[in-house]
Design a protein around this motif. Structure first.
Motif: not given
Length: 151
Positions: A70-74, A80-86, A120-123, A128-132
């Motif tokens: 997760w230190s890589s933006p890629f 994040l795409l996997m989380l949102w799409l799923a 909403v809570i999960t997303v 937040l976890v992914i980006f912070t």
């Protein structure tokens, strides 16, 4: 006993799933499920290959592995795409099941409200976890930090 009246084949039918202008929201939901399913297969297989096949396998997955990834933006965008799409895909599927099987309006509204709240809570929390995520928080004892913090 009365005979049911069958409407004319070309009679105008109003449906609750149509937005103003005749846009059918259920058609877009159906199309989204097909497209997101294909994208999810690619994202999930990529995720599994990188995490389990390449490298040392499942034994190498630990806090430092996730921190380094997760230190890589890629990889942040990938996950994040996997989380949102799923989550959208699954929520849409459960929404369809609720619409099909919940007969009472109150039950349907309650179940869909709980579903959307969980979504909403999960997303929000997942995003937040992914980006912070900070694998090397400043001021932490050195013996608690992963090895990637000292390189």
């Amino acid at each position: 006993m009365s005979t049911p009246v069958i409407p004319e084949p070309r009679a105008k039918v109003t449906r609750s799933n149509q937005m103003p202008g005749g846009i059918n929201t259920e058609m877009f939901a159906w199309l989204f499920m097909r497209i997101s399913g294909v994208l999810l297969v690619a994202l999930i297989f990529g995720h599994l290959i990188v995490n389990l096949v390449v490298g040392e396998g499942v034994s190498a997955i630990d806090f430092a592995f996730v921190g380094g990834k997760w230190s890589s933006p890629f990889w942040q965008i990938w996950d994040l795409l996997m989380l949102w799409l799923a989550m959208i895909h699954g929520t849409n599927g459960v929404r369809t099941i609720i619409n099909d099987y919940a007969e009472r309006t109150g039950t349907r509204i309650t179940l869909k409200t709980l579903l959307y709240l969980a979504f909403v809570i999960t997303v929000v929390l997942g995003t937040l976890v992914i980006f912070t995520f900070e694998p090397c928080p400043p001021g932490s004892p050195d013996d608690l930090l992963p090895s990637i913090c000292f390189g």
